[in-house]
Design a protein around this motif. Structure first.
Motif, PDB file in Angstrom:
ATOM      1  N   SER A   1       0.786  -1.514   0.243  1.00  0.00           N
ATOM      2  CA  SER A   1       0.142  -0.153  -0.346  1.00  0.00           C
ATOM      3  C   SER A   1       1.061   1.113  -0.287  1.00  0.00           C
TER       4      SER A   1
ATOM      5  N   TYR B   1       3.321   2.773   2.432  1.00  0.00           N
ATOM      6  CA  TYR B   1       3.938   2.448   3.155  1.00  0.00           C
ATOM      7  C   TYR B   1       4.604   1.469   2.355  1.00  0.00           C
TER       8      TYR B   1
ATOM      9  N   ILE C   1       2.930  -4.433   3.061  1.00  0.00           N
ATOM     10  CA  ILE C   1       2.573  -5.138   4.534  1.00  0.00           C
ATOM     11  C   ILE C   1       2.789  -6.114   4.475  1.00  0.00           C
TER      12      ILE C   1
ATOM     13  N   GLU D   1       2.212  -6.054  13.767  1.00  0.00           N
ATOM     14  CA  GLU D   1       1.662  -4.971  12.297  1.00  0.00           C
ATOM     15  C   GLU D   1       0.688  -5.853  11.238  1.00  0.00           C
ATOM     16  N   GLN D   2       1.168  -6.616  10.816  1.00  0.00           N
ATOM     17  CA  GLN D   2      -0.136  -7.209  10.028  1.00  0.00           C
ATOM     18  C   GLN D   2      -1.172  -7.813  10.426  1.00  0.00           C
TER      19      GLN D   2
ATOM     20  N   SER E   1      -2.167  -5.753  13.216  1.00  0.00           N
ATOM     21  CA  SER E   1      -3.273  -3.980  12.937  1.00  0.00           C
ATOM     22  C   SER E   1      -3.774  -2.838  12.079  1.00  0.00           C
ATOM     23  N   TRP E   2      -2.710  -3.725  10.733  1.00  0.00           N
ATOM     24  CA  TRP E   2      -3.754  -3.681   9.743  1.00  0.00           C
ATOM     25  C   TRP E   2      -5.002  -4.253   9.137  1.00  0.00           C
ATOM     26  N   GLN E   3      -4.919  -5.436   9.882  1.00  0.00           N
ATOM     27  CA  GLN E   3      -6.358  -6.551   9.227  1.00  0.00           C
ATOM     28  C   GLN E   3      -7.307  -5.919  10.029  1.00  0.00           C
TER      29      GLN E   3
ATOM     30  N   ASN F   1      -7.928  -2.646  11.284  1.00  0.00           N
ATOM     31  CA  ASN F   1      -7.755  -1.310  10.980  1.00  0.00           C
ATOM     32  C   ASN F   1      -8.475  -0.586   9.706  1.00  0.00           C
ATOM     33  N   TYR F   2      -7.850  -2.245   8.318  1.00  0.00           N
ATOM     34  CA  TYR F   2      -8.285  -1.923   6.781  1.00  0.00           C
ATOM     35  C   TYR F   2      -8.168  -2.658   6.586  1.00  0.00           C
TER      36      TYR F   2
END
Length: 71
Positions: free
Chosen positions: A11, A14, A17, A48-49, A51-53, A55-56
């Motif tokens: 993305s 960034y 991811i 981090e992954q 968190s991405w899962q 949130n986005y």
């Protein structure tokens, strides 16, 4: 349904991811006008992954999924 092959997920701005593993389950993205699928969480995700899962999400196209057995 599941991811056909491993997918590097990036993305802007960034960069990469995650690399989504082949065979990861998906669910239809009914909340998007372009359709596709949302990738379910997989074993071995980093913080981090995860968190991405949350949130986005990780969105993939119809061409990136299959209902056939994936190795």
């Amino acid at each position: 349904m599941q991811v056909k092959h491993k997918i590097p997920y990036a993305s802007f701005p960034y960069g990469t991811i995650a690399t989504i593993p082949a065979g990861t389950p998906v669910v239809p993205a009914t909340n998007r006008p372009d359709g596709g699928y949302w990738v379910e969480p997989w074993d071995g995700m980093t913080d981090e992954q995860e968190s991405w899962q949350r949130n986005y999400g990780f969105h993939v196209t119809n061409d990136e999924v299959t209902d056939a057995e994936v190795e």
